[in-house]
Design a protein around this motif. Sequence first.
Motif, mmCIF file in Angstrom:
data_model
loop_
_atom_site.group_PDB
_atom_site.id
_atom_site.type_symbol
_atom_site.label_atom_id
_atom_site.label_comp_id
_atom_site.label_asym_id
_atom_site.label_seq_id
_atom_site.Cartn_x
_atom_site.Cartn_y
_atom_site.Cartn_z
ATOM 1 N N ASP A 63 0.859 -1.174 0.000
ATOM 2 C CA ASP A 63 0.000 0.000 0.000
ATOM 3 C C ASP A 63 0.902 1.233 0.000
ATOM 4 O O ASP A 63 1.999 1.213 0.539
ATOM 5 C CB ASP A 63 -0.888 0.015 1.248
ATOM 6 N N ALA A 64 0.406 2.282 -0.581
ATOM 7 C CA ALA A 64 1.212 3.500 -0.681
ATOM 8 C C ALA A 64 1.451 4.087 0.709
ATOM 9 O O ALA A 64 0.527 4.237 1.508
ATOM 10 C CB ALA A 64 0.514 4.515 -1.564
ATOM 11 N N ARG A 65 2.696 4.413 0.994
ATOM 12 C CA ARG A 65 3.035 5.072 2.251
ATOM 13 C C ARG A 65 2.684 6.550 2.136
ATOM 14 O O ARG A 65 2.516 7.058 1.029
ATOM 15 C CB ARG A 65 4.526 4.912 2.541
ATOM 16 N N PRO A 66 2.588 7.250 3.279
ATOM 17 C CA PRO A 66 2.267 8.683 3.185
ATOM 18 C C PRO A 66 3.281 9.467 2.347
ATOM 19 O O PRO A 66 2.898 10.393 1.620
ATOM 20 C CB PRO A 66 2.290 9.141 4.646
ATOM 21 N N GLU A 67 4.537 9.114 2.428
ATOM 22 C CA GLU A 67 5.534 9.853 1.660
ATOM 23 C C GLU A 67 5.499 9.524 0.168
ATOM 24 O O GLU A 67 6.138 10.200 -0.638
ATOM 25 C CB GLU A 67 6.943 9.627 2.207
ATOM 26 N N ASP A 68 4.750 8.492 -0.216
ATOM 27 C CA ASP A 68 4.616 8.149 -1.629
ATOM 28 C C ASP A 68 3.396 8.807 -2.278
ATOM 29 O O ASP A 68 3.267 8.777 -3.491
ATOM 30 C CB ASP A 68 4.514 6.629 -1.806
ATOM 31 N N ARG A 69 2.520 9.369 -1.453
ATOM 32 C CA ARG A 69 1.301 9.989 -1.977
ATOM 33 C C ARG A 69 1.437 11.500 -1.983
ATOM 34 O O ARG A 69 1.965 12.095 -1.056
ATOM 35 C CB ARG A 69 0.103 9.593 -1.109
ATOM 36 N N SER A 70 0.940 12.142 -3.020
ATOM 37 C CA SER A 70 1.017 13.603 -3.096
ATOM 38 C C SER A 70 -0.068 14.275 -2.272
ATOM 39 O O SER A 70 0.061 15.449 -1.917
ATOM 40 C CB SER A 70 0.925 14.062 -4.556
ATOM 41 N N ASP A 71 -1.148 13.560 -1.946
ATOM 42 C CA ASP A 71 -2.233 14.151 -1.168
ATOM 43 C C ASP A 71 -2.131 13.843 0.325
ATOM 44 O O ASP A 71 -3.052 14.120 1.084
ATOM 45 C CB ASP A 71 -3.573 13.656 -1.697
ATOM 46 N N ALA A 72 -1.029 13.302 0.780
ATOM 47 C CA ALA A 72 -0.887 12.908 2.180
ATOM 48 C C ALA A 72 -0.632 14.121 3.073
ATOM 49 O O ALA A 72 -0.077 15.125 2.644
ATOM 50 C CB ALA A 72 0.256 11.917 2.325
ATOM 51 N N GLU A 73 -1.063 13.991 4.322
ATOM 52 C CA GLU A 73 -0.815 15.014 5.327
ATOM 53 C C GLU A 73 0.422 14.638 6.128
ATOM 54 O O GLU A 73 0.766 13.470 6.246
ATOM 55 C CB GLU A 73 -2.022 15.132 6.264
ATOM 56 N N ILE A 74 1.062 15.627 6.733
ATOM 57 C CA ILE A 74 2.266 15.380 7.532
ATOM 58 C C ILE A 74 1.949 14.490 8.720
ATOM 59 O O ILE A 74 2.733 13.615 9.093
ATOM 60 C CB ILE A 74 2.888 16.713 7.979
ATOM 61 N N ALA A 75 0.772 14.670 9.300
ATOM 62 C CA ALA A 75 0.394 13.919 10.498
ATOM 63 C C ALA A 75 0.261 12.418 10.220
ATOM 64 O O ALA A 75 0.376 11.605 11.137
ATOM 65 C CB ALA A 75 -0.904 14.448 11.066
ATOM 66 N N GLU A 76 0.028 12.041 8.979
ATOM 67 C CA GLU A 76 -0.096 10.615 8.647
ATOM 68 C C GLU A 76 1.220 9.866 8.820
ATOM 69 O O GLU A 76 1.223 8.671 9.033
ATOM 70 C CB GLU A 76 -0.582 10.445 7.206
ATOM 71 N N GLY A 77 2.322 10.571 8.704
ATOM 72 C CA GLY A 77 3.623 9.937 8.863
ATOM 73 C C GLY A 77 4.105 9.915 10.298
ATOM 74 O O GLY A 77 5.182 9.414 10.586
ATOM 75 N N ALA A 78 3.312 10.457 11.211
ATOM 76 C CA ALA A 78 3.715 10.503 12.618
ATOM 77 C C ALA A 78 3.551 9.128 13.248
ATOM 78 O O ALA A 78 2.852 8.265 12.747
ATOM 79 C CB ALA A 78 2.883 11.531 13.370
ATOM 80 N N GLY A 79 4.205 8.950 14.340
ATOM 81 C CA GLY A 79 4.107 7.690 15.066
ATOM 82 C C GLY A 79 5.437 7.365 15.695
ATOM 83 O O GLY A 79 6.378 8.169 15.681
ATOM 84 N N GLU A 80 5.520 6.181 16.242
ATOM 85 C CA GLU A 80 6.763 5.776 16.886
ATOM 86 C C GLU A 80 7.840 5.542 15.836
ATOM 87 O O GLU A 80 7.621 4.872 14.834
ATOM 88 C CB GLU A 80 6.538 4.497 17.680
ATOM 89 N N LEU A 81 8.989 6.113 16.079
ATOM 90 C CA LEU A 81 10.077 6.022 15.120
ATOM 91 C C LEU A 81 11.009 4.857 15.388
ATOM 92 O O LEU A 81 11.823 4.511 14.554
ATOM 93 C CB LEU A 81 10.882 7.328 15.116
ATOM 94 N N GLY A 82 10.933 4.279 16.566
ATOM 95 C CA GLY A 82 11.791 3.146 16.872
ATOM 96 C C GLY A 82 12.382 3.256 18.260
ATOM 97 O O GLY A 82 12.045 4.137 19.045
ATOM 98 N N PHE A 83 13.282 2.361 18.543
ATOM 99 C CA PHE A 83 13.927 2.320 19.852
ATOM 100 C C PHE A 83 15.293 2.962 19.750
ATOM 101 O O PHE A 83 16.108 2.564 18.918
ATOM 102 C CB PHE A 83 14.055 0.861 20.313
ATOM 103 N N PHE A 84 15.547 3.941 20.580
ATOM 104 C CA PHE A 84 16.831 4.622 20.601
ATOM 105 C C PHE A 84 17.463 4.398 21.967
ATOM 106 O O PHE A 84 16.950 4.899 22.971
ATOM 107 C CB PHE A 84 16.672 6.115 20.321
ATOM 108 N N PRO A 85 18.540 3.647 22.039
ATOM 109 C CA PRO A 85 19.144 3.342 23.343
ATOM 110 C C PRO A 85 19.775 4.579 23.967
ATOM 111 O O PRO A 85 20.217 5.485 23.262
ATOM 112 C CB PRO A 85 20.199 2.291 23.013
ATOM 113 N N PRO A 86 19.826 4.603 25.301
ATOM 114 C CA PRO A 86 20.500 5.710 25.968
ATOM 115 C C PRO A 86 22.014 5.566 25.818
ATOM 116 O O PRO A 86 22.513 4.603 25.239
ATOM 117 C CB PRO A 86 20.065 5.556 27.420
#
Length: 138
Positions: A63-86
């Motif tokens: 399925d098309a990701r938000p960054e692949d669609r021209s009509d996508a909103e910035i908020a659609e790409g938000a979410g957890e980015l991953g685990f970043f160790p201290p």
Amino acid sequence: MKIEAWIFGATALFFLIVTPAYWFATKANLGDPDWTGTVALAMTMLLALMVTLYLGFHAKKMDARPEDRSDAEIAEGAGELGFFPPYSWWPLWCALCLATMVYGVAMGAWWLVIIGAGLGAVALCGFVFEYYRGEYSH
């Protein structure tokens, strides 16, 4: 992933153009072509082409990701980015033990290699198991 496929496709096209130009340029300057550089450029072109085909094949099935669609909103790409160790001190100790071992090999002091390997085993165990104990344990 269509954008990534296009980027790697452009890279493959670049190396497709550069490879024969490099062959002709080295043949004109040296008399004989530089086969090592020519083959390296050709293999780089094939590698970029392989990644292009992989990404292009899987882009059609996804399925098309938000960054692949021209009509996508910035908020659609938000979410957890991953685990970043201290921060951690273990990579420093692992690097120092490896540096000690390399220095021991360079100087012919095998006793220094053995000491570095022993301390390196402890440092590597600490690095691997740092999330199983202490403040950041799982």
